[in-house]
Each structure stands twice: as structure tokens, then as C-alpha cells.
Motif scaffolding. Structure first.
Motif, PDB file in Angstrom:
ATOM      1  N   GLU A 103       0.825  -1.205   0.000  1.00  0.00           N
ATOM      2  CA  GLU A 103       0.000   0.000   0.000  1.00  0.00           C
ATOM      3  C   GLU A 103       0.860   1.255   0.000  1.00  0.00           C
ATOM      4  N   ASP A 104       2.004   1.213   0.708  1.00  0.00           N
ATOM      5  CA  ASP A 104       2.878   2.374   0.825  1.00  0.00           C
ATOM      6  C   ASP A 104       4.169   2.172   0.035  1.00  0.00           C
ATOM      7  N   SER A 105       4.082   1.598  -1.146  1.00  0.00           N
ATOM      8  CA  SER A 105       5.282   1.345  -1.933  1.00  0.00           C
ATOM      9  C   SER A 105       5.921   2.614  -2.440  1.00  0.00           C
ATOM     10  N   TRP A 106       5.198   3.740  -2.338  1.00  0.00           N
ATOM     11  CA  TRP A 106       5.767   5.027  -2.763  1.00  0.00           C
ATOM     12  C   TRP A 106       6.890   5.488  -1.864  1.00  0.00           C
ATOM     13  N   TYR A 107       6.974   4.948  -0.643  1.00  0.00           N
ATOM     14  CA  TYR A 107       7.872   5.513   0.372  1.00  0.00           C
ATOM     15  C   TYR A 107       9.329   5.261   0.009  1.00  0.00           C
ATOM     16  N   ASN A 108      10.111   6.295  -0.023  1.00  0.00           N
ATOM     17  CA  ASN A 108      11.551   6.207  -0.297  1.00  0.00           C
ATOM     18  C   ASN A 108      12.276   6.789   0.906  1.00  0.00           C
ATOM     19  N   PRO A 109      12.760   5.982   1.817  1.00  0.00           N
ATOM     20  CA  PRO A 109      13.310   6.516   3.060  1.00  0.00           C
ATOM     21  C   PRO A 109      14.520   7.409   2.821  1.00  0.00           C
ATOM     22  N   SER A 110      14.596   8.439   3.613  1.00  0.00           N
ATOM     23  CA  SER A 110      15.730   9.363   3.520  1.00  0.00           C
ATOM     24  C   SER A 110      16.858   8.892   4.421  1.00  0.00           C
ATOM     25  N   SER A 111      18.011   9.476   4.210  1.00  0.00           N
ATOM     26  CA  SER A 111      19.181   9.106   5.012  1.00  0.00           C
ATOM     27  C   SER A 111      19.030   9.621   6.424  1.00  0.00           C
ATOM     28  N   VAL A 112      19.402   8.800   7.396  1.00  0.00           N
ATOM     29  CA  VAL A 112      19.304   9.141   8.809  1.00  0.00           C
ATOM     30  C   VAL A 112      20.694   9.057   9.417  1.00  0.00           C
ATOM     31  N   CYS A 113      21.036  10.035  10.207  1.00  0.00           N
ATOM     32  CA  CYS A 113      22.341  10.044  10.853  1.00  0.00           C
ATOM     33  C   CYS A 113      22.388   8.952  11.920  1.00  0.00           C
ATOM     34  N   VAL A 114      23.390   8.085  11.829  1.00  0.00           N
ATOM     35  CA  VAL A 114      23.519   7.006  12.802  1.00  0.00           C
ATOM     36  C   VAL A 114      24.146   7.510  14.092  1.00  0.00           C
ATOM     37  N   ILE A 115      25.086   8.428  13.993  1.00  0.00           N
ATOM     38  CA  ILE A 115      25.760   8.985  15.171  1.00  0.00           C
ATOM     39  C   ILE A 115      25.641  10.499  15.099  1.00  0.00           C
ATOM     40  N   CYS A 116      24.960  11.087  16.068  1.00  0.00           N
ATOM     41  CA  CYS A 116      24.753  12.542  16.108  1.00  0.00           C
ATOM     42  C   CYS A 116      25.695  13.184  17.117  1.00  0.00           C
ATOM     43  N   SER A 117      25.974  14.458  16.876  1.00  0.00           N
ATOM     44  CA  SER A 117      26.750  15.265  17.808  1.00  0.00           C
ATOM     45  C   SER A 117      25.959  16.520  18.132  1.00  0.00           C
ATOM     46  N   PRO A 118      26.010  16.996  19.377  1.00  0.00           N
ATOM     47  CA  PRO A 118      25.243  18.194  19.730  1.00  0.00           C
ATOM     48  C   PRO A 118      25.755  19.411  18.973  1.00  0.00           C
ATOM     49  N   PRO A 119      24.884  20.324  18.583  1.00  0.00           N
ATOM     50  CA  PRO A 119      25.336  21.548  17.888  1.00  0.00           C
ATOM     51  C   PRO A 119      26.159  22.425  18.809  1.00  0.00           C
ATOM     52  N   LYS A 120      27.034  23.240  18.199  1.00  0.00           N
ATOM     53  CA  LYS A 120      27.942  24.079  18.972  1.00  0.00           C
ATOM     54  C   LYS A 120      27.728  25.560  18.739  1.00  0.00           C
ATOM     55  N   ARG A 121      27.478  25.959  17.492  1.00  0.00           N
ATOM     56  CA  ARG A 121      27.424  27.389  17.197  1.00  0.00           C
ATOM     57  C   ARG A 121      26.261  27.699  16.270  1.00  0.00           C
ATOM     58  N   ALA A 122      25.875  28.974  16.282  1.00  0.00           N
ATOM     59  CA  ALA A 122      24.764  29.449  15.471  1.00  0.00           C
ATOM     60  C   ALA A 122      25.282  29.913  14.117  1.00  0.00           C
ATOM     61  N   LEU A 123      24.667  29.392  13.042  1.00  0.00           N
ATOM     62  CA  LEU A 123      25.009  29.819  11.694  1.00  0.00           C
ATOM     63  C   LEU A 123      24.132  30.955  11.201  1.00  0.00           C
ATOM     64  N   TYR A 124      22.897  31.025  11.679  1.00  0.00           N
ATOM     65  CA  TYR A 124      21.923  32.008  11.161  1.00  0.00           C
ATOM     66  C   TYR A 124      20.973  32.382  12.295  1.00  0.00           C
ATOM     67  N   SER A 125      20.691  33.670  12.422  1.00  0.00           N
ATOM     68  CA  SER A 125      19.778  34.158  13.458  1.00  0.00           C
ATOM     69  C   SER A 125      19.035  35.353  12.884  1.00  0.00           C
TER      70      SER A 125
END
Length: 610
Positions: A290-312
Motif C-alpha cells: 500500500e505504501d510502496s511510494w515511500y523512499n526513506p531518507s538518510s538518517v544520521c547514525v551517530i549525532c553530535s550536539p550543535p555548537k554554534r549558530a550559523l543564522y539568526s
């Protein structure tokens, strides 16, 4: 040795002498006529005085010399003429005396002016001498400053050289660090691929052994043709058994394994399959067809917390309530009290406006993309949910609630959605027909709702989290159970819910300024996240889990963003300095590269770990 400036000192002295001589010549020429006139007047005055005395004494002498003076005395006319002449001489003498006095007075005034000018010349000479001394001091100070500047320039060049060396070393260290991280990532990917290949081989060997065992038990010795037919039938039955065993694994168990492979049709499994290029030998189920349309996107396996602001930047006309990344992590949607949803592209660490979605008559409370990223569902304070087709087709409104809609979510499919409202009802919708197919009354105001393959989970203001059966593998609709199957009670009313990509953990945020991590398999609280300074800003403050479920993140009422380690419940990092108002919501991209936070001050901040 001649003192510096000696020639200049001789020159200005000579110049002053020349000026004084020139002034004497000018003043002498001006007073020359006056002095000559004065001398003439003095001569005339002396001459008149002698003449007067001579006139007065002359008659007496004449009378004495002439014996017949009586007979020869001057007549009256002569005396009158002499007296008149004397009077004229006296008048002329008086005028000359007056002129002499005036000239003397002028001479005195000129002498006074000359004295004043002499005094001024002396003052100017003193001032000139002082300026000369000051100039000499300034020249010495200039020499000293030039020397000091040369020393500073030398120190600056030395520090600049050291800075360049340090930056070069830092760049080399960063390059080494990136190489180490890439090496570790490749090793982990290779290990995971090897482990999956090993699992595949074991699984193939197991199926082969089962087929051989079944063939040994069922194949008869009546002939090659019957034997081949029997083998084919047993092979098909064994494959059916494998499919049924796979479906049984997808049913909820009390002691469910933590393996990510046993997550059914969840998006995280599809992403991991694409990430490591694994090919599971599994026939598609009815739900997958039924949901054969679904094409999964890439998911980060190992994340790191953000450090700095790029845009505000302030991106809305009023406070912002919700933010969400698209499945491909290239777009982010924001919505708030200005009744619009704005979609932004992330290019070069900046947010660039892509599309503005209008049509809501109330403020936006929540936003969610469907798994394909082609549709966007938003809840609104106008008592409805709005579905926008991002390919340009007309939007649809899901109306029926009698109160503000606090959350709207897709039910792991393009065709189903769930909304919760302040009218104490939960509604399920068929998006093909834009019609409500199920209305669930609840006993308390529902603040947020999330959906998994097995449950529909709701957070309420009566401090409870309720689980309803929402199995996506059931062929019947509505689901089998119409009742709550589990409850978890917290200390205060719940403001938001966030489910992990592996659908084994649930993060809740509540008004007791705490975040709770709940195990969906056991139904118990694993971790409680608290921190000094963290305070839940409002009844719709949203907290999230990182794509790898390693970190929990939420914004505080003072504008600070707190990040906790999900394993240790310790505060990993706090981000501040960008928000000056309460942070209402945060979103973490599935790629793990970016985090976006929004606040009541109409500002959005794009964060990154680099």
C-alpha cells in the motif's frame, strides 16, 4: 657641538632686528615733520620774545639818547600801530604755543605707544621662546614614540607569525580529527555491514536447513516428477511459514528485542537499509504494498550536539510556535501566530524563503511533513487542521473540532492523520476524502499526539500519557481495540511528545520543568532530565530526541537551549546568547547536521556542530 635648531634661532633674531629697524625708520619719518615744525615754533617764540623785549626797552633808550625826546616823542598813531603789532605777535605766539603743546602731547602719546609695543614685543619674544622649547620637547617625544612604535611593530610581527603557526597547527589538528572520525565511521559501517552479512548468511543457512528438513520428511520415492512437485510445494509452504514468522515478530511482546531490524515498517529501518545498502530477502506485506511510494531518507547514525549558530533572524510577524524539518533535511517549515507557514531552504548555512502557505484563520500550533516530503499537515487555533500539497495543488482543511487544534500528525501513511483538540476529542482522518473516520472522546485536554506502528500516544493535561492500539499491520479498519491499553502518569501536565526514530523510546516535556524518557516496550520511565536554569516556557513547549536517540533537547523560558545525554541523563551542553525570549520549539534534521530553534520573539536560529 652646535645645538639643534641654532641656525633657525639666529635667523629669527636677525629677522626681529630687521623688523625693529624698519619700524624705527617708519616712525622717524612720521615724526620728522612734527619735530621740524616744533623747532620752528620754538625759534619763532624766541624771536618774538627778543623782539618784544627790544620794543619795550627801545623807547626808553631813545629818550635817554635824545635830549629833545619830549619834542620828538611818537605820536598816538605810532603807538597804536605798535600796540596792534604787539597784540598780533602775542596772539600769534599763543597759537604757536598751543600748537607746540598739542604736538608735545602727540609726541608723548607716540612715546607711550612705542613703550606698549616694546612691551608686547618682549612678550612675543617670551612666547616665542616658550614655543621653541615646547617644539623641542615635542620633537624629543616624537623620537621616543617612533622608537616605541618600532618596538611595538616588531612585537606585532612576532605575534602575527606565532598566530599563523597556531592556526596552521589548529587546521592540521582539525584535519586529523576529521580523518579519525571518518575512519571510525567507515569502520563502524564496515562492522555493521559485516554483521548484517553474517546475519543474512545465518538466515539463509537456517532457511536452507528448514527446507532440506522438510523435503526429507515429505518427499516420496514414487518418481522424479512427483518428487519435484512435492519439493516445490514444500518450498512454497516454507516461504509462507517464514513470512508468518516475520509477521509474528512484528507483533508487540512483553520482552521485545532492542534490535533495530525488528521494527517492521518504521522509517528508521528503511533509512538504515539504504544507508548500508542491505537487501533483506523478504516478500512485501500488504501494508508495504500500500505504501510502496515511500523512499526513506538518510538518517544520521551517530549525532553530535550543535555548537554554534550559523543564522539568526526574525522570520515571522509574530511569535513562532512550531518548526519541523523535511524528511530529506534540506527544507524546514515554521509556523506561528501570524497564521502562516513558511518553508525555507538551507543553503550555505542560511535560511532562504521558498514558499509561504496561507489559508489558516488562526495561529499555527504544530507542523509535520509526510514521509515523502510532498505534503505538510499543520494544526491551527481556528479549530481545524490544514493539509498543503507542496507540488502546487489546492490545500484541504480538516474541520470538525469545536476547539483549538493543538497537534496534527500523519499515521505512518499518506492517507491517514490524527488530530487532537481542546474540545477533548481525538479525531482520525481519511486524507483521500478529507473526512473524519473516527472520533475518540477523552477525559482531559490533549496537548500533543504521536503515532508509531503499534500505538497512538497522547499527552494530556491531567498528567497522563495514554497509549491506544494503532497497529498498522491490521487489515481491518478501524483497529481492533477501541480502548486505552496503557497509561503512564507524570508529575505535571504534559506539553509535548517526541518519539525516537527506532520507535522504542518516547520523550515527554512537562510543566514541572522536567523531561522524561519512556521505554515503549516496558512502559516505564528510563531517565528524567533536569537542569539548573531550565524552565518550561508555556503549555506547548516542544522537546525532541536526536535522530539517533542519543540526546534530548528542549528550550527554556530564558532563551537557553539545553541538551542532555540520553544514556546518562547528564547535561551535555547549553546554547545561549542568541534567543532573548522563551524558546517554544526545536527541530533536529534527520541527517544530524542542523538544529533549528524558534522563540516568542519571532526569531529562528540555525545551529550546527561545525
Amino acid at each position: 657641538m652646535q645645538r639643534p635648531g641654532g641656525d633657525s634661532e639666529t635667523r629669527w633674531k636677525r629677522h626681529i632686528v630687521r623688523q625693529l629697524c624698519h619700524r624705527d625708520l617708519q616712525q622717524h619719518a612720521a615724526f620728522r615733520d612734527l619735530v621740524q615744525s616744533y623747532n620752528k615754533l620754538l625759534e619763532k617764540s624766541v624771536f618774538l620774545k627778543d623782539l618784544t623785549e627790544k620794543i619795550q626797552t627801545e623807547p626808553l633808550n631813545h629818550a635817554a639818547r635824545s635830549p629833545s625826546s619830549a619834542s620828538h616823542s611818537p605820536g598816538p598813531s605810532d603807538l597804536h600801530a605798535i600796540q596792534k603789532e604787539i597784540a598780533d605777535l602775542k596772539a600769534s605766539n599763543g597759537e604757536l604755543a598751543y600748537e607746540a603743546c598739542e604736538l608735545k602731547k602727540q609726541v608723548q602719546e607716540r612715546d607711550d605707544q612705542l613703550k606698549e609695543q616694546s612691551v608686547r614685543v618682549a612678550e612675543f619674544l617670551d612666547l616665542l621662546e616658550g614655543h621653541r622649547l615646547q617644539r623641542q620637547c615635542l620633537e624629543e617625544e616624537e623620537v621616543r614614540l617612533v622608537c616605541a612604535n618600532a618596538d611595538l611593530k616588531e612585537n606585532y610581527d612576532r605575534l602575527l607569525y606565532r598566530r599563523l603557526l597556531v592556526e596552521q597547527n589548529l587546521h592540521e589538528k582539525e584535519t586529523e580529527q576529521r580523518e579519525v572520525i571518518e575512519t571510525m565511521t567507515r569502520k563502524k559501517a564496515m562492522q555493521a555491514e559485516q554483521q548484517n552479512n553474517l546475519n543474512e548468511r545465518r538466515k539463509d543457512e537456517m532457511w536452507k536447513s528448514l527446507v532440506k528438513r522438510a523435503l526429507r520428511k515429505t518427499v516420496s520415492a514414487e518418481g522424479d516428477l512427483r518428487q519435484q512437485c512435492s519439493a516445490d510445494s514444500l518450498d512454497s509452504r516454507s516461504l509462507d511459514m517464514s513470512r508468518s514468522s516475520d509477521r509474528e515478530k512484528l507483533q508487540p511482546r512483553k520482552n521485545r528485542s532492542q534490535s533495530m531490524i525488528a521494527l517492521g515498517s518504521s522509517r528508521f529501518v528503511g533509512a538504515i537499509r539504504n544507508l548500508f545498502d542491505l537487501n533483506f530477502r523478504k516478500e512485501p506485506t500488504d501494508c508495504e504494498m500500500e505504501d510502496s511510494w515511500y523512499n526513506p531518507s538518510s538518517v544520521c547514525v551517530i549525532c553530535s550536539p550543535p555548537k554554534r549558530a550559523l543564522y539568526s533572524q526574525e522570520i515571522h510577524d509574530s511569535e513562532i510556535h512550531a518548526v519541523r524539518f523535511s524528511p530529506n533535511s534540506k527544507m524546514v517549515a515554521t509556523g506561528g501566530a501570524d497564521r502562516t507557514v513558511k518553508i525555507w531552504y538551507i543553503v550555505g548555512g542560511q535560511l532562504h524563503i521558498h514558499q509561504i502557505l496561507q489559508g489558516s484563520n488562526g495561529g499555527i500550533t504544530s507542523i509535520e511533513f509526510d514521509p515523502s516530503g510532498l505534503q505538510l499537515l499543520a494544526a491551527s487555533f481556528d479549530g481545524s487542521a490544514h493539509l498543503w500539497k507542496l507540488d502546487g495543488r489546492a490545500n484541504e482543511s480538516l474541520t470538525g473540532h469545536k476547539g483549538k487544534v493543538t497537534a496534527a500528525r500523519f499515521k505512518m501513511s499518506l492517507h491517514r492523520a490524527v488530530t487532537c483538540s481542546m474540545d477533548r476529542t481525538i479525531r482520525e482522518w481519511d486524507l483521500h476524502k478529507a473526512a473524519c473516520v473516527r472520533c475518540i472522546p477523552v477525559s482531559s485536554y490533549c496537548s500533543d499526539v504521536v503515532c508509531s506502528d503499534l500505538y497512538m500516544i497522547r499527552g494530556h493535561h491531567d498528567k497522563k500519557i495514554r497509549f491506544w492500539d494503532s497497529s498498522s499491520h491490521s487489515k481491518s479498519w478501524p483497529p481492533r481495540s477501541e480502548h486505552c491499553v496503557r497509561e503512564v502518569t507524570l508529575e505535571e501536565k504534559i506539553t509535548s511528545l517526541s518519539i525516537g526514530q527506532d520507535q522504542t523510546q518516547l520523550l515527554s516535556c512537562s510543566r514541572d520543568d522536567a523531561l522524561n524518557l519512556i521505554d515503549l516496550r516496558q512502559g516505564n520511565v528510563l531517565q528524567v532530565f533536569r537542569a539548573d536554569g531550565f524552565k518550561c516556557g508555556c503549555d506547548w513547549t516542544k522537546a525532541i530526541l536526536s535522530p539517533d536517540s542519543s540526546y534530548a533537547m528542549a528550550g527554556s523560558s530564558d532563551g537557553t537551549i539545553f541538551i542532555w545525554n540520553a544514556q546518562t541523563a547528564l547535561l551535555e551542553r547549553s546554547l545561549n546568547g542568541e534567543h532573548s525570549a522563551a524558546v517554544n520549539a526545536v527541530a533536529w534534521s534527520l541527517s544530524g547536521d542542523f538544529v533549528v530553534s524558534v522563540d516568542r520573539g519571532r526569531k529562528a536560529v540555525l545551529w550546527s556542530e561545525y
